[in-house]
Design a protein around this motif. Structure first.
Motif, PDB file in Angstrom:
ATOM      1  N   ARG A  16       0.988  -1.465  -0.033  1.00 41.75           N
ATOM      2  CA  ARG A  16       0.021  -0.026  -0.101  1.00 41.75           C
ATOM      3  C   ARG A  16       1.023   1.413  -0.032  1.00 41.75           C
ATOM      4  O   ARG A  16       0.728   2.271  -0.823  1.00 41.75           O
ATOM      5  N   ASP A  17       2.029   1.244   0.795  1.00 38.87           N
ATOM      6  CA  ASP A  17       2.801   2.391   1.141  1.00 38.87           C
ATOM      7  C   ASP A  17       3.946   2.499   0.497  1.00 38.87           C
ATOM      8  O   ASP A  17       4.967   3.359   0.590  1.00 38.87           O
ATOM      9  N   LEU A  18       4.402   1.498  -0.279  1.00 39.40           N
ATOM     10  CA  LEU A  18       5.671   1.183  -0.963  1.00 39.40           C
ATOM     11  C   LEU A  18       5.414   0.867  -2.447  1.00 39.40           C
ATOM     12  O   LEU A  18       5.271   0.218  -2.999  1.00 39.40           O
ATOM     13  N   THR A  19       6.126   2.090  -3.235  1.00 36.59           N
ATOM     14  CA  THR A  19       6.192   1.829  -4.710  1.00 36.59           C
ATOM     15  C   THR A  19       7.786   1.909  -5.146  1.00 36.59           C
ATOM     16  O   THR A  19       8.346   2.690  -4.454  1.00 36.59           O
ATOM     17  N   ILE A  20       7.927   1.412  -6.420  1.00 35.04           N
ATOM     18  CA  ILE A  20       9.496   1.795  -7.092  1.00 35.04           C
ATOM     19  C   ILE A  20       9.227   2.395  -8.333  1.00 35.04           C
ATOM     20  O   ILE A  20       8.313   1.871  -8.901  1.00 35.04           O
ATOM     21  N   ASP A  21       9.773   3.436  -8.482  1.00 38.90           N
ATOM     22  CA  ASP A  21      10.008   3.986  -9.876  1.00 38.90           C
ATOM     23  C   ASP A  21      10.718   3.015 -10.722  1.00 38.90           C
ATOM     24  O   ASP A  21      11.946   2.765 -10.372  1.00 38.90           O
ATOM     25  N   GLU A  22      10.289   2.898 -11.981  1.00 40.35           N
ATOM     26  CA  GLU A  22      10.887   1.791 -12.965  1.00 40.35           C
ATOM     27  C   GLU A  22      12.040   2.715 -13.371  1.00 40.35           C
ATOM     28  O   GLU A  22      13.102   1.836 -13.744  1.00 40.35           O
ATOM     29  N   ASN A  23      12.484   3.976 -13.308  1.00 40.07           N
ATOM     30  CA  ASN A  23      13.579   4.610 -13.768  1.00 40.07           C
ATOM     31  C   ASN A  23      14.467   4.198 -12.761  1.00 40.07           C
ATOM     32  O   ASN A  23      15.772   4.655 -13.140  1.00 40.07           O
ATOM     33  N   ASP A  24      14.310   3.885 -11.422  1.00 37.25           N
ATOM     34  CA  ASP A  24      15.424   3.657 -10.490  1.00 37.25           C
ATOM     35  C   ASP A  24      16.155   2.114 -10.757  1.00 37.25           C
ATOM     36  O   ASP A  24      17.157   2.090 -10.249  1.00 37.25           O
ATOM     37  N   ILE A  25      15.342   1.416 -11.556  1.00 40.09           N
ATOM     38  CA  ILE A  25      15.940  -0.006 -11.939  1.00 40.09           C
ATOM     39  C   ILE A  25      16.730   0.231 -13.093  1.00 40.09           C
ATOM     40  O   ILE A  25      16.221   0.640 -14.014  1.00 40.09           O
ATOM     41  N   GLU A  26      18.052  -0.047 -13.043  1.00 37.04           N
ATOM     42  CA  GLU A  26      19.067   0.044 -14.184  1.00 37.04           C
ATOM     43  C   GLU A  26      19.265  -1.428 -14.488  1.00 37.04           C
ATOM     44  O   GLU A  26      19.650  -2.316 -13.765  1.00 37.04           O
ATOM     45  N   ALA A  85      21.914 -12.025 -21.288  1.00 36.61           N
ATOM     46  CA  ALA A  85      21.818 -12.111 -19.814  1.00 36.61           C
ATOM     47  C   ALA A  85      21.503 -10.710 -19.231  1.00 36.61           C
ATOM     48  O   ALA A  85      22.188  -9.819 -19.842  1.00 36.61           O
ATOM     49  N   ALA A  86      20.551 -10.704 -18.308  1.00 39.35           N
ATOM     50  CA  ALA A  86      20.156  -9.393 -17.804  1.00 39.35           C
ATOM     51  C   ALA A  86      20.864  -9.193 -16.410  1.00 39.35           C
ATOM     52  O   ALA A  86      21.083  -9.960 -15.450  1.00 39.35           O
ATOM     53  N   GLN A  87      21.647  -7.969 -16.300  1.00 36.69           N
ATOM     54  CA  GLN A  87      22.216  -7.382 -14.976  1.00 36.69           C
ATOM     55  C   GLN A  87      21.394  -6.271 -14.366  1.00 36.69           C
ATOM     56  O   GLN A  87      21.501  -5.291 -15.043  1.00 36.69           O
ATOM     57  N   LEU A  88      20.536  -6.596 -13.383  1.00 37.91           N
ATOM     58  CA  LEU A  88      19.781  -5.762 -12.623  1.00 37.91           C
ATOM     59  C   LEU A  88      20.415  -4.947 -11.647  1.00 37.91           C
ATOM     60  O   LEU A  88      21.100  -5.702 -10.651  1.00 37.91           O
ATOM     61  N   ARG A  89      20.469  -3.690 -11.549  1.00 41.39           N
ATOM     62  CA  ARG A  89      21.222  -2.841 -10.430  1.00 41.39           C
ATOM     63  C   ARG A  89      20.040  -2.007  -9.756  1.00 41.39           C
ATOM     64  O   ARG A  89      19.371  -1.177 -10.673  1.00 41.39           O
ATOM     65  N   PHE A  90      19.871  -2.252  -8.552  1.00 41.47           N
ATOM     66  CA  PHE A  90      18.848  -1.259  -7.893  1.00 41.47           C
ATOM     67  C   PHE A  90      19.196  -0.740  -6.664  1.00 41.47           C
ATOM     68  O   PHE A  90      19.802  -1.283  -5.562  1.00 41.47           O
ATOM     69  N   ASP A  91      19.271   0.708  -6.140  1.00 39.95           N
ATOM     70  CA  ASP A  91      19.992   1.214  -5.197  1.00 39.95           C
ATOM     71  C   ASP A  91      18.781   1.345  -4.155  1.00 39.95           C
ATOM     72  O   ASP A  91      17.716   2.082  -4.271  1.00 39.95           O
ATOM     73  N   THR A  92      18.766   0.579  -3.119  1.00 37.29           N
ATOM     74  CA  THR A  92      17.989   0.442  -2.259  1.00 37.29           C
ATOM     75  C   THR A  92      17.773   1.896  -1.302  1.00 37.29           C
ATOM     76  O   THR A  92      16.692   2.076  -0.522  1.00 37.29           O
ATOM     77  N   ASN A  93      18.679   2.925  -1.432  1.00 37.57           N
ATOM     78  CA  ASN A  93      18.637   4.089  -0.659  1.00 37.57           C
ATOM     79  C   ASN A  93      17.684   4.832  -1.402  1.00 37.57           C
ATOM     80  O   ASN A  93      17.129   6.065  -0.813  1.00 37.57           O
ATOM     81  N   ASP A 138      12.342 -11.749 -15.576  1.00 31.64           N
ATOM     82  CA  ASP A 138      12.828 -12.467 -14.365  1.00 31.64           C
ATOM     83  C   ASP A 138      13.559 -12.029 -13.495  1.00 31.64           C
ATOM     84  O   ASP A 138      13.403 -11.945 -12.284  1.00 31.64           O
ATOM     85  N   ALA A 139      14.470 -10.898 -13.754  1.00 38.97           N
ATOM     86  CA  ALA A 139      15.275 -10.197 -13.119  1.00 38.97           C
ATOM     87  C   ALA A 139      14.307  -9.197 -12.153  1.00 38.97           C
ATOM     88  O   ALA A 139      14.784  -9.115 -10.810  1.00 38.97           O
ATOM     89  N   ILE A 140      13.456  -8.566 -12.745  1.00 34.24           N
ATOM     90  CA  ILE A 140      12.391  -7.573 -12.308  1.00 34.24           C
ATOM     91  C   ILE A 140      11.637  -8.548 -11.073  1.00 34.24           C
ATOM     92  O   ILE A 140      11.538  -7.988  -9.783  1.00 34.24           O
ATOM     93  N   GLU A 141      11.292  -9.631 -11.418  1.00 36.79           N
ATOM     94  CA  GLU A 141      10.303 -10.444 -10.627  1.00 36.79           C
ATOM     95  C   GLU A 141      11.055 -11.039  -9.258  1.00 36.79           C
ATOM     96  O   GLU A 141      10.617 -10.749  -8.088  1.00 36.79           O
TER      97      GLU A 141
END
Length: 139
Positions: free
Chosen positions: A6-16, A36-44, A86-89
């Motif tokens: 409900r209170d947490l969303t992720i902007d798709e632009n933050d996922i590289e 092969a996909a290499q996903l990088r996501f900054d949790t900050n 798969d990486a996003i999931e």
């Protein structure tokens, strides 16, 4: 926007996502195409509660860098699209699991019946072992 709760969303632009060459399925195509996909996501970049951030760090393990960036490698499939999905999931699943608070364990005491069964089993085993020794016949 990807909604986790409900209170947490992720902007798709933050996922590289970067595509690199991979081992795995694909035959000779593997040597030519970067699937092969290499996903990088900054949790900050997301506002996680402190306890959820700790659970996320524990769940991510070696996939999280010291800077708080989660790196996920996806090379299960032969196409970029499926590996990207798969990486996003996998990222979303990890974040959802980190948001769930574990239920605290309530200590319980053993029942009287379980104590009796335990002691009876110990007595039975003791009798079996006591009967194994050299037996003397008094004549």
């Amino acid at each position: 926007m990807l909604r986790l709760s409900r209170d947490l969303t992720i902007d798709e632009n933050d996922i590289e996502i970067v595509f690199v060459r991979a081992s795995g399925p694909g035959g000779q195509n593997v040597n030519k195409v970067s699937t092969a996909a290499q996903l990088r996501f900054d949790t900050n970049k997301i506002a996680l509660p402190p306890d959820a951030a700790q659970r996320l760090a524990r769940l991510a393990g070696s996939r999280m860098t010291k800077d708080g960036v989660i790196v996920i490698q996806a090379f299960r499939f032969r196409t970029q699209e499926r590996n990207r999905a798969d990486a996003i999931e996998r990222l979303l699943e990890m974040l959802k699991e980190a948001m769930v608070r574990p239920t605290p364990r309530r200590p319980t005491r053993p029942t009287l019946g379980s104590k009796k069964r335990r002691l009876e089993g110990k007595k039975r085993r003791s009798d079996i072992k006591a009967g194994r020794g050299s037996q003397r016949f008094d004549d």
